[in-house]
Design an enzyme around this catalytic site. Structure first.
Site, PDB file in Angstrom:
ATOM      1  N   GLY A  11      18.293-132.790 -28.118  1.00  0.00           N
ATOM      2  CA  GLY A  11      19.750-132.576 -28.461  1.00  0.00           C
ATOM      3  C   GLY A  11      20.348-133.986 -28.778  1.00  0.00           C
ATOM      4  CG  PHE A  12      24.975-135.042 -29.887  1.00  0.00           C
ATOM      5  CD1 PHE A  12      24.817-136.700 -30.264  1.00  0.00           C
ATOM      6  CD2 PHE A  12      26.277-135.079 -29.456  1.00  0.00           C
ATOM      7  CE1 PHE A  12      25.968-137.416 -30.532  1.00  0.00           C
ATOM      8  CE2 PHE A  12      27.299-135.973 -29.624  1.00  0.00           C
ATOM      9  CZ  PHE A  12      27.187-137.002 -30.086  1.00  0.00           C
ATOM     10  CE1 TYR A 151      29.383-125.574 -23.420  1.00  0.00           C
ATOM     11  CE2 TYR A 151      31.872-126.293 -23.810  1.00  0.00           C
ATOM     12  CZ  TYR A 151      30.377-126.528 -23.412  1.00  0.00           C
ATOM     13  OH  TYR A 151      30.151-127.945 -23.255  1.00  0.00           O
ATOM     14  CE  LYS A 155      28.229-127.502 -19.681  1.00  0.00           C
ATOM     15  NZ  LYS A 155      26.816-127.765 -20.038  1.00  0.00           N
TER      16      LYS A 155
HETATM   17  N1  LIG Z   1      28.768-132.967 -27.293  1.00  0.00           N
HETATM   18  C1  LIG Z   1      29.904-132.700 -26.686  1.00  0.00           C
HETATM   19  O1  LIG Z   1      31.038-132.928 -27.155  1.00  0.00           O
HETATM   20  C2  LIG Z   1      30.070-132.300 -25.262  1.00  0.00           C
HETATM   21  C3  LIG Z   1      31.060-132.249 -24.518  1.00  0.00           C
HETATM   22  C4  LIG Z   1      31.127-131.818 -23.185  1.00  0.00           C
HETATM   23  C5  LIG Z   1      29.940-131.257 -22.511  1.00  0.00           C
HETATM   24  N2  LIG Z   1      28.660-131.280 -23.270  1.00  0.00           N
HETATM   25  C6  LIG Z   1      27.657-131.113 -22.528  1.00  0.00           C
HETATM   26  O2  LIG Z   1      26.538-131.915 -22.841  1.00  0.00           O
HETATM   27  C7  LIG Z   1      25.124-131.097 -23.066  1.00  0.00           C
HETATM   28  C8  LIG Z   1      24.618-131.648 -24.088  1.00  0.00           C
HETATM   29  O3  LIG Z   1      25.343-131.358 -25.374  1.00  0.00           O
HETATM   30  P1  LIG Z   1      25.059-131.911 -26.771  1.00  0.00           P
HETATM   31  O4  LIG Z   1      26.160-131.897 -27.642  1.00  0.00           O
HETATM   32  O5  LIG Z   1      23.993-132.780 -26.915  1.00  0.00           O
HETATM   33  O6  LIG Z   1      24.394-130.356 -27.324  1.00  0.00           O
HETATM   34  P2  LIG Z   1      22.801-130.242 -28.016  1.00  0.00           P
HETATM   35  O7  LIG Z   1      22.860-128.478 -28.374  1.00  0.00           O
HETATM   36  O8  LIG Z   1      22.829-131.154 -28.939  1.00  0.00           O
HETATM   37  O9  LIG Z   1      21.699-130.047 -26.842  1.00  0.00           O
HETATM   38  C9  LIG Z   1      21.587-129.390 -25.901  1.00  0.00           C
HETATM   39  C10 LIG Z   1      20.036-128.900 -25.974  1.00  0.00           C
HETATM   40  O10 LIG Z   1      19.665-128.221 -24.829  1.00  0.00           O
HETATM   41  C11 LIG Z   1      18.471-127.417 -25.580  1.00  0.00           C
HETATM   42  N3  LIG Z   1      18.553-125.795 -24.726  1.00  0.00           N
HETATM   43  C12 LIG Z   1      19.225-124.939 -24.966  1.00  0.00           C
HETATM   44  N4  LIG Z   1      19.070-123.829 -24.152  1.00  0.00           N
HETATM   45  C13 LIG Z   1      17.780-124.350 -23.776  1.00  0.00           C
HETATM   46  C14 LIG Z   1      16.789-123.867 -22.794  1.00  0.00           C
HETATM   47  N5  LIG Z   1      16.755-122.544 -22.400  1.00  0.00           N
HETATM   48  N6  LIG Z   1      15.609-124.487 -22.507  1.00  0.00           N
HETATM   49  C15 LIG Z   1      15.599-125.728 -22.583  1.00  0.00           C
HETATM   50  N7  LIG Z   1      16.339-126.715 -23.599  1.00  0.00           N
HETATM   51  C16 LIG Z   1      17.453-125.586 -24.043  1.00  0.00           C
HETATM   52  C17 LIG Z   1      18.811-127.186 -26.921  1.00  0.00           C
HETATM   53  O11 LIG Z   1      17.838-126.965 -27.794  1.00  0.00           O
HETATM   54  C18 LIG Z   1      19.761-128.677 -27.286  1.00  0.00           C
HETATM   55  O12 LIG Z   1      18.523-129.347 -27.910  1.00  0.00           O
HETATM   56  C19 LIG Z   1      25.679-129.959 -22.822  1.00  0.00           C
HETATM   57  O13 LIG Z   1      25.312-129.272 -21.686  1.00  0.00           O
HETATM   58  C20 LIG Z   1      27.087-129.571 -23.456  1.00  0.00           C
HETATM   59  O14 LIG Z   1      27.512-128.551 -22.581  1.00  0.00           O
HETATM   60  C21 LIG Z   1      28.633-131.759 -24.499  1.00  0.00           C
END
Ligand SMILES: NC(=O)c1ccc[n+]([C@@H]2O[C@H](COP(=O)([O-])OP(=O)(O)OC[C@H]3O[C@@H](n4cnc5c(N)ncnc54)[C@H](O)[C@@H]3O)[C@@H](O)[C@H]2O)c1
Length: 322
Positions: A11-12, A151, A155
Site C-alpha cells: 500500500g501507500f 472507518y 480503527k
Molecule cells: N493514508 C492516510 O492518510 C492514513 C491516515 C490515517 C491512518 N491510516 C492508516 O494507515 C494504514 C495504511 O494506509 P494507506 O493509506 O497506506 O492505505 P493502503 O490502502 O494504500 O494500504 C493498506 C494495504 O493493506 C492491504 N490489505 C487490506 N486488507 C488486507 C488483508 N485482509 N490482508 C492483507 N493485506 C490487506 C491493502 O491491499 C493495502 O495495500 C491503514 O491502516 C490506514 O487505516 C492512513
C-alpha cells in the site's frame, strides 16, 4: 538489524516504510492481499517503484488467515500492522467489509503474533478516532469514544483490542494515529490525489462544507520517520500500549490545499461547493507534544514542498496507473 513483519506492505504508507526499513539494513517480510479497495495495478506499481531491496521479501497473503501468518513470525520479530481498508467515505458503503478487515483482521494478526511469541508491535491507527467532539489540537489522552464513521470506529476498535490483550499477552505496543498522509503513491481515493487528477483533466473539483474545514496533512516521509522511531521505541518500553499522534504540525483549510496543488501544477482550478459529507469531521490538528518529547518525532517537510514532490511523482505516473 531488526526483523520486521509489515502488513499492508504494497500500500501507500507500507511501501514507503519497506524502503526506509530495508535501507537501514532491516530484514522485512511484507504481507499484502491486494485488497480490491483500489486497483491491484497501483499496488503492484508501488512494489516495482521500490526496486529490488536486499533484505525484503514479499508474500501475497490475506492477514485473516492466522494459520498461514503464524510461521512468518519469530519471537524477535517486530510486527508493524498497517493493513486495513482505509478511507472514511467508502466505509459508509461497506461497513461489514471494514469491520472484517480492520477489526477481525487486526485480531487475526495479533493472534498469529501471540502464538509465535512476538512481543513488539506497532499499529497504524488514525486521527479519525478523535471524531468531531474532541477539542483541537487533539491530544492522545482524549477519550475518543465518538467516532463519526465506520472507518473511524474500526480503527478505534483496533486500538481497544490491542489495549485489551497487550497486558495479557505481554505485548509492548505502540499505536500511532496518522493524520491525513500524502505524497507519492497516495491512495487514489484521497483528496490530494483525486483533486490533482481532476485539475490535470480540466474537471471541476467539488469541495464539501463551508470553507472552514481543515486537515492536518502529513508528508509520507515524516510518517515513515515516526513509524521507524516507534519500532525502535518498542525495544525498550514496558508491557502495555502507548499511543502517539503523527501529524504535520499545522491545519490547512481545504481551499488552501487546492490552491497549493494548483500552484504546483500551474493550473487554475474550477471549484464547486457542496454540503459537508456524512462521516467527515470539521477539523483535524495533532498535538505533537508527546510524540516529539518521547519519540523524538517532528515533521520536516513543509506543505508546499510536499505538494511539489507529490505533483512531480503524479506527472510521472499519470496515464500509467491513474
Ligand atoms: N493514508 C492516510 O492518510 C492514513 C491516515 C490515517 C491512518 N491510516 C492508516 O494507515 C494504514 C495504511 O494506509 P494507506 O493509506 O497506506 O492505505 P493502503 O490502502 O494504500 O494500504 C493498506 C494495504 O493493506 C492491504 N490489505 C487490506 N486488507 C488486507 C488483508 N485482509 N490482508 C492483507 N493485506 C490487506 C491493502 O491491499 C493495502 O495495500 C491503514 O491502516 C490506514 O487505516 C492512513
Amino acid at each position: 538489524m531488526t526483523r520486521v513483519v509489515l502488513t499492508g506492505a504494497a500500500g501507500f504508507i507500507g511501501s514507503h516504510l519497506v524502503e526506509a526499513l530495508a535501507r537501514r539494513g532491516d530484514e522485512v517480510v511484507g504481507i499484502d492481499n491486494f485488497d480490491p479497495f483500489y486497483p491491484r495495478a497501483m499496488k503492484e506499481h508501488n512494489l516495482v517503484e521500490m526496486g529490488s531491496l536486499p533484505g525484503f521479501t514479499f508474500r501475497e497473503q490475506d492477514m485473516l488467515d492466522v494459520e498461514a501468518l503464524e510461521p512468518i513470525f519469530t519471537p524477535d520479530t517486530v510486527l508493524v500492522h498497517l493493513a486495513a481498508k482505509a478511507g472514511v467515505r467508502p466505509s459508509l458503503a461497506d461497513p461489514v467489509g471494514y469491520v472484517r478487515a480492520n477489526v477481525t483482521g487486526t485480531a487475526a494478526v495479533l493472534e498469529a503474533a501471540r502464538r509465535a511469541g512476538v512481543s513488539r508491535i506497532v499499529f497504524g491507527s488514525s486521527s479519525s478516532v478523535y471524531g468531531d467532539s474532541t477539542p483541537v489540537p487533539f491530544r492522545e489522552d482524549a477519550i475518543a469514544i465518538e467516532p463519526v464513521s465506520p472507518y473511524a470506529a474500526t480503527k478505534r476498535a483496533g486500538e481497544l483490542l490491542l489495549g485489551s490483550v497487550a497486558p495479557i499477552y505481554g505485548f509492548k505496543a505502540v499505536s500511532l494515529r496518522f493524520f491525513t498522509v500524502y505524497g507519492p503513491r497516495q491512495r487514489p481515493d484521497l483528496a490530494i490525489r483525486a483533486f490533482t487528477r481532476k485539475m490535470v483533466e480540466g474537471s471541476t473539483i467539488t469541495l464539501f462544507g463551508d470553507g472552514t474545514q481543515a486537515r492536518d496533512y502529513t508528508y509520507c516521509d515524516d510518517i515513515v520517520a515516526g513509524v521507524v522511531a516507534a519500532v525502535e521505541w518498542t525495544g525498550s518500553m514496558p508491557v502495555g500500549v502507548e499511543t502517539f499522534n503523527l501529524g504535520g504540525n499545522r491545519s490547512i483549510p481545504t481551499e488552501a490545499m487546492v490552491a497549493e496543488i494548483a500552484r504546483a501544477l500551474g493550473i487554475e482550478p474550477r471549484i464547486e461547493w457542496a454540503p459537508m459529507q456524512p462521516g467527515d469531521v470539521q477539523r483535524t490538528a495533532a498535538d505533537l507534544t508527546k510524540s516529539s518529547s518521547r519519540l523524538g518525532y517532528m515533521p520536516k517537510i513543509s506543505f508546499p514542498d510536499g505538494i511539489r514532490r507529490f505533483v512531480t511523482w503524479f506527472r510521472e505516473v499519470y496515464g500509467r496507473t491513474d
